[in-house]
Write a protein that holds these residues in place. Structure first.
Motif, short mmCIF file in Angstrom:
data_model
loop_
_atom_site.label_atom_id
_atom_site.label_comp_id
_atom_site.label_asym_id
_atom_site.label_seq_id
_atom_site.Cartn_x
_atom_site.Cartn_y
_atom_site.Cartn_z
N ASN A 49 0.80 -1.24 0.00
CA ASN A 49 0.00 0.00 0.00
C ASN A 49 0.83 1.29 0.00
OD1 ASN A 49 -2.46 -1.34 -0.09
ND2 ASN A 49 -2.64 -1.42 2.14
N ASN A 105 -1.15 4.69 0.63
CA ASN A 105 -2.08 5.09 -0.43
C ASN A 105 -1.57 6.22 -1.33
OD1 ASN A 105 -3.81 3.15 0.43
ND2 ASN A 105 -5.27 4.53 1.39
N GLN A 110 -10.73 7.38 -1.72
CA GLN A 110 -9.84 6.23 -1.60
C GLN A 110 -10.60 5.07 -0.98
OE1 GLN A 110 -6.97 6.38 1.85
NE2 GLN A 110 -7.44 8.57 1.76
N ARG A 165 -3.88 9.57 -0.38
CA ARG A 165 -4.01 9.49 1.07
C ARG A 165 -4.89 10.59 1.66
NH1 ARG A 165 0.66 11.76 -0.43
NH2 ARG A 165 1.43 13.62 0.64
#
Length: 257
Positions: free
Chosen positions: A81, A95, A104, A99
């Motif tokens: 990730n 992410n 997301q 993020r």
């Protein structure tokens, strides 16, 4: 009223679109019998008489063009990730660029955002031949204002961007984007369940930036923050109306089968 028909003679695709996209031709069927694939697609778009449906086609096909270019390539080099930049910086965040975004999800983006797909950090640019807005074949059919909107409409849903393009006013799009920033801040405060543990710095940075922008507009004119939020709420309302309408059309078509 009986539909008119116009046979397109082969010449420059963008000129065809510019000439015939006017509402004057809303009852006109365009026909092209040549072999130029680009002109065939332009004629297909011209035969979509709804402005919103036409924008949807241009938007979705442009997203597909980017996806196909990088199909099967993990260009952000995600592992556990984390993108390559986060790993190089020994960051605890996950992410990547997403993020701070409320869209997301555990399996990636829950919407489809063309401006986000066109963002490539310096690390990606070192390793890949990137694609720019001007390289997408169908975005050339948009107005300059619409292309400007597409450069900055990050962290927004597909429907929000389409509504911005439909209205086509950069100021309203900017207000709606600020409203989106407020929603992203609320997401970071209350709803971020994918990145709870390690997002404190970026969370407060986004929140402080949002408050600073609203304060700046309030200094310019006390009513400006209210206008910004009002524009965002109105767009949200119209987007919901369109979704309900489209859902109704889909259900009617489903009943036919």
């Amino acid at each position: 009223m009986k539909n008119k028909r116009i046979i397109i003679q082969e010449y420059e695709p963008k000129k065809i679109y510019k000439k015939y996209k006017s509402f004057i031709y809303r009852n006109t069927e365009f026909i092209y019998n040549g072999d130029n694939a680009e002109i065939k697609e332009i004629v297909k778009i011209l035969n979509i008489k709804s402005k919103m449906k036409r924008l949807e086609y241009i938007f979705d096909e442009s997203c597909k063009e980017i996806d196909q270019k990088f199909a099967g390539k993990n260009i952000c080099d995600f592992k556990c990730n984390q993108c390559i930049v986060q790993r190089k910086n020994n960051s605890k965040e996950v992410n990547g660029c997403c993020r701070v975004c409320r869209f997301q999800g555990e399996n990636g983006c829950k919407s489809s955002n063309l401006p986000c797909k066109l963002f490539f950090c310096p690390e990606i640019q070192k390793n890949y031949e990137i694609i720019k807005l001007k390289d997408l074949r169908l975005t050339k059919l948009l107005t300059k204002r619409q292309r400007l909107i597409l450069k900055f409409d990050l962290f927004s849903s597909r429907e929000e961007i389409l509504m911005d393009l439909y209205i086509g006013i950069a100021t309203i799009a900017a207000f709606r984007e600020l409203y989106s920033l407020i929603k992203n801040s609320l997401f970071l405060i209350f709803k971020n369940k994918y990145n709870k543990k390690y997002n404190f710095k970026i969370k407060y940075l986004v929140i402080i930036l949002t408050l600073a922008l609203l304060a700046m507009f309030a200094v310019y004119h006390p009513i400006m923050p209210i206008i910004i939020i009002g524009v965002g709420i109105l767009e949200d309302f119209f987007i919901k109306i369109i979704k309900i309408k489209n859902r109704g059309i889909y259900n009617e078509k489903f009943k036919e089968y």
